[in-house]
Design a protein around this motif. Structure first.
Motif, mmCIF file in Angstrom:
data_model
loop_
_atom_site.group_PDB
_atom_site.id
_atom_site.type_symbol
_atom_site.label_atom_id
_atom_site.label_comp_id
_atom_site.label_asym_id
_atom_site.label_seq_id
_atom_site.Cartn_x
_atom_site.Cartn_y
_atom_site.Cartn_z
ATOM 1 N N VAL A 156 3.744 5.899 -2.943
ATOM 2 C CA VAL A 156 4.965 6.564 -3.419
ATOM 3 C C VAL A 156 4.963 6.642 -4.945
ATOM 4 O O VAL A 156 5.324 7.663 -5.529
ATOM 5 N N LEU A 157 4.532 5.556 -5.572
ATOM 6 C CA LEU A 157 4.527 5.552 -7.037
ATOM 7 C C LEU A 157 3.568 6.613 -7.564
ATOM 8 O O LEU A 157 3.825 7.249 -8.584
ATOM 9 N N GLN A 158 2.457 6.790 -6.867
ATOM 10 C CA GLN A 158 1.474 7.766 -7.331
ATOM 11 C C GLN A 158 1.895 9.202 -7.038
ATOM 12 O O GLN A 158 1.741 10.077 -7.870
ATOM 13 N N GLU A 159 2.441 9.420 -5.833
ATOM 14 C CA GLU A 159 2.736 10.794 -5.416
ATOM 15 C C GLU A 159 4.172 11.212 -5.708
ATOM 16 O O GLU A 159 4.478 12.400 -5.679
ATOM 17 N N GLN A 160 5.065 10.252 -5.918
ATOM 18 C CA GLN A 160 6.500 10.555 -6.024
ATOM 19 C C GLN A 160 6.971 11.338 -4.797
ATOM 20 O O GLN A 160 7.696 12.336 -4.898
ATOM 21 N N GLY A 173 -5.362 -13.020 -3.458
ATOM 22 C CA GLY A 173 -5.357 -11.993 -2.423
ATOM 23 C C GLY A 173 -3.988 -11.786 -1.791
ATOM 24 O O GLY A 173 -3.868 -11.184 -0.724
ATOM 25 N N GLU A 174 -2.925 -12.267 -2.455
ATOM 26 C CA GLU A 174 -1.583 -12.101 -1.881
ATOM 27 C C GLU A 174 -0.857 -10.885 -2.444
ATOM 28 O O GLU A 174 0.223 -10.527 -1.977
ATOM 29 N N PHE A 175 -1.436 -10.322 -3.486
ATOM 30 C CA PHE A 175 -0.818 -9.126 -4.056
ATOM 31 C C PHE A 175 -1.927 -8.144 -4.382
ATOM 32 O O PHE A 175 -2.966 -8.517 -4.941
ATOM 33 N N ARG A 176 -1.730 -6.885 -4.014
ATOM 34 C CA ARG A 176 -2.785 -5.883 -4.222
ATOM 35 C C ARG A 176 -3.037 -5.674 -5.717
ATOM 36 O O ARG A 176 -2.112 -5.419 -6.482
ATOM 37 N N ALA A 177 -4.300 -5.728 -6.091
ATOM 38 C CA ALA A 177 -4.647 -5.549 -7.497
ATOM 39 C C ALA A 177 -4.257 -4.150 -7.978
ATOM 40 O O ALA A 177 -3.702 -3.991 -9.073
ATOM 41 N N ASP A 178 -4.501 -3.127 -7.131
ATOM 42 C CA ASP A 178 -4.206 -1.754 -7.575
ATOM 43 C C ASP A 178 -2.711 -1.575 -7.854
ATOM 44 O O ASP A 178 -2.315 -0.946 -8.830
ATOM 45 N N LEU A 179 -1.874 -2.174 -6.980
ATOM 46 C CA LEU A 179 -0.427 -2.064 -7.202
ATOM 47 C C LEU A 179 -0.032 -2.821 -8.478
ATOM 48 O O LEU A 179 0.775 -2.345 -9.272
ATOM 49 N N ALA A 237 0.845 -1.198 0.000
ATOM 50 C CA ALA A 237 0.000 0.000 0.000
ATOM 51 C C ALA A 237 0.879 1.246 0.000
ATOM 52 O O ALA A 237 0.622 2.211 -0.734
ATOM 53 N N LYS A 238 1.947 1.203 0.811
ATOM 54 C CA LYS A 238 2.835 2.369 0.884
ATOM 55 C C LYS A 238 3.581 2.579 -0.431
ATOM 56 O O LYS A 238 3.779 3.713 -0.857
ATOM 57 N N LEU A 239 3.997 1.478 -1.030
ATOM 58 C CA LEU A 239 4.715 1.588 -2.298
ATOM 59 C C LEU A 239 3.811 2.220 -3.358
ATOM 60 O O LEU A 239 4.236 3.100 -4.117
ATOM 61 N N LEU A 240 2.570 1.776 -3.376
ATOM 62 C CA LEU A 240 1.621 2.322 -4.346
ATOM 63 C C LEU A 240 1.510 3.832 -4.181
ATOM 64 O O LEU A 240 1.523 4.585 -5.155
ATOM 65 N N ARG A 271 10.184 14.986 -1.801
ATOM 66 C CA ARG A 271 9.890 14.672 -3.207
ATOM 67 C C ARG A 271 11.025 13.850 -3.793
ATOM 68 O O ARG A 271 12.190 14.107 -3.529
ATOM 69 N N VAL A 272 10.690 12.852 -4.554
ATOM 70 C CA VAL A 272 11.723 12.092 -5.254
ATOM 71 C C VAL A 272 11.295 11.936 -6.702
ATOM 72 O O VAL A 272 10.108 11.983 -7.017
ATOM 73 N N ASP A 273 12.306 11.786 -7.566
ATOM 74 C CA ASP A 273 12.026 11.602 -8.982
ATOM 75 C C ASP A 273 12.698 10.285 -9.370
ATOM 76 O O ASP A 273 13.892 10.241 -9.628
ATOM 77 N N VAL A 274 11.912 9.219 -9.314
ATOM 78 C CA VAL A 274 12.479 7.885 -9.484
ATOM 79 C C VAL A 274 11.659 7.089 -10.483
ATOM 80 O O VAL A 274 10.438 7.130 -10.454
#
Ligand code: ATP
Ligand code: MG
Length: 482
Positions: free
Chosen positions: A282-286, A318-324, A277-280, A298-301
């Motif tokens: 970061v990917l969305q907000e950078q 259900g072991e991996f988030r669909a949204d991610l 959830a946290k990774l998702l 802020r990061v640009d990755v």
């Protein structure tokens, strides 16, 4: 007894002392310097020493059209005017003009009230390039060493692999390279899917190298190798003071370290759900928020993720988030297994043999047609990594310069010129030909044999071996002998 002689003594008063020192200093400089000049408040040359006159021809002036002129008109590149305006001396400087290069010194002249009324210039050395040779030699040596160090550093930072390092001309390999080139041009997240040892990590490096981020860092994290409790700090960093002890000073996370570059998230399928959830986010907000901090950075990755697991199946379970999953699989690249591109076997063997020779310092070993046939008949569950290990072992076991099928006898499980025509996997075949044993013993032996083969296929990589066997890493460790 010595008879005291009437020797001249130093002036007793401070003023007298100072005057004497100034006079001596001037006399010494005037006689040892190659030349001196004095200019007034208006930058006009008012006096030059005898020594200075030797520079006049090269400057293109006679004495009478030099003295009286503004110094900047007759001495190109001089900084006398600056000394007069700033009132600050330039104790040592190199002056270069058509007369040559000179080591010079410039001092302001002040009146009794401290007001700048002019300046004095001295040529301490002409041709310093010869007189100062030892210094200049040392300086140029240091400069060369600096250049060399910079060059080495740049070479180290240069990516290990380019897209051309992905060997193969089969349709499947060309398609992978085409996709890799295309995604390299974008800033999008990339998902590399493929069995163990197919070259996902190689491609991640290559995509970075072909992208606009190539000069910035490439940072990799193997998610399966980091204990779950440490992953969050590893990713997002720790704010100073958040912990006591070693981490007291705080620590940058991998996202921060990869800023401007590429972050390779290897074994993304092993990411704990909470962190997904946290990774998702970061990917969305950078933006990342270090542990124990309430500030976001802020990061640009660009993220390149890889896994050998079946992510859609994990999503379904259900072991991996669909949204991610959807976020990561904007640009998925499926890296083919070796058995799907056997036409590349020969060029792969050739390239791997080159690399093995270069790294081991041993001569390059060719491969005979019978060996190539044998290799083409293998299932290669560990793919190119397994192929590489097999070649490495076979070349180390002989001095022959061409590897034949027999050299793979101890390496490949079905290599021994043993005339076993059947195509069943080695473990099953071994079961079939052995004497009948009690079932638990047979099962235990089969288990150990499968584990050995899986480890051999993955070059001892326990995680990859557990994948091949379809068991968890923990279960594999339990079953490993002693
Ligand atoms: N197409 C290729 N050309 C040359 N070498 C390759 C190629 N693909 C893989 N290799 C080599 O095979 C080995 C395994 O590759 P890599 O580590 O990239 O696999 P991977 O897909 O990341 O495996 P895993 O899922 O087990 O981590 C490396 O030594 C790599 O250099
Ligand atoms: Mg890998």
């Amino acid at each position: 007894m010595d008879t005291p002689l009437a020797r001249p003594t130093l002036p007793a008063d401070a003023d007298g002392l100072l005057k004497l020192a100034a006079q001596s200093m001037f006399d010494t400089l005037a006689s040892t310097a190659m030349g001196m000049m004095v200019v007034d408040r208006q930058h006009r040359v008012v006096w030059i020493s005898e020594g200075y006159k030797r520079f006049l021809p090269a400057l293109g002036h006679a004495e009478d059209d030099f003295v009286g002129r503004r110094v900047e008109e007759v001495v190109p590149n001089t900084l006398m005017a600056e000394v007069i305006e700033s009132g600050r001396p330039i104790l040592v400087d190199l002056l270069t003009n058509q007369a040559g290069t000179f080591l010079v010194s410039r001092l302001p002249l002040r009146d009794a009230t401290g007001e700048v009324i002019g300046a004095m210039g001295m040529v301490l050395l002409d041709h310093p390039e010869t007189t100062m040779q030892p210094l200049i030699t040392k300086f140029s040596r240091l400069q060369r060493e600096l250049e060399e160090t910079r060059r080495q550093l740049a070479a180290q930072r240069r990516p290990k692999y380019t897209i051309a390092s992905f060997i193969g001309a089969s349709a499947a390999a060309l398609e992978v390279k085409r996709q890799a080139r295309r995604v390299a041009q974008t800033g999008s997240t990339v998902l590399l899917l493929g069995e163990t040892g197919t070259g996902k990590e190689l491609l991640a490096h290559a995509i970075h190298a072909a992208s606009a981020r190539a000069a910035r860092p490439f940072v990799g994290v193997n998610i399966a190798a980091v204990p779950e409790t440490l992953l969050e700090a590893e990713f997002f960093g720790v704010a100073p003071g958040a912990y006591t002890g070693a981490d007291r000073k705080g620590r940058d996370g991998k996202f921060k370290l990869a800023d401007g570059g590429t972050l390779f998230l290897d074994e993304i399928g092993d990411m704990p759900l909470a962190l997904q959830a946290k990774l998702l986010r970061v990917l969305q907000e950078q933006e990342v928020e270090p542990l124990g901090s309430n500030r976001v950075e802020r990061v640009d990755v660009r993220v390149v993720a890889a896994t050998s697991r079946d992510l859609p199946a994990m999503v379904a379970a259900g072991e991996f988030r669909a949204d991610l999953y959807y976020r990561l699989s904007v640009l998925p690249i499926r890296v083919p297994a070796l058995r799907e591109r056997l036409s590349d076997l020969e060029s792969l063997v050739d390239a791997l043999a080159d690399d093995i020779a270069a790294r081991s310092g041993l001569p390059h070993k060719g491969i005979g047609p019978d060996a190539l046939d044998l290799l083409a008949r293998q299932p290669w569950p560990g793919n190119i990594r397994e192929l590489r290990n097999a070649l490495e072992q076979a070349s180390l076991m002989t001095d022959d310069l061409v590897l034949g099928a027999r050299h793979f006898a101890g390496v490949l499980t079905d290599a021994p010129a043993a005339e076993t025509p059947d195509a069943a996997p080695p473990a099953l075949r071994a079961m079939a030909v052995g004497p009948i044993k009690p079932l638990p013993q047979a099962i235990a032996e089969l288990e150990q044999r499968s584990i050995r083969e899986a480890l051999a296929a993955t070059g001892g990589n326990k995680l990859a071996a557990s994948r091949l066997l379809g068991i968890s890493r923990a279960t594999l460790y339990e079953k490993l002998p002693g």
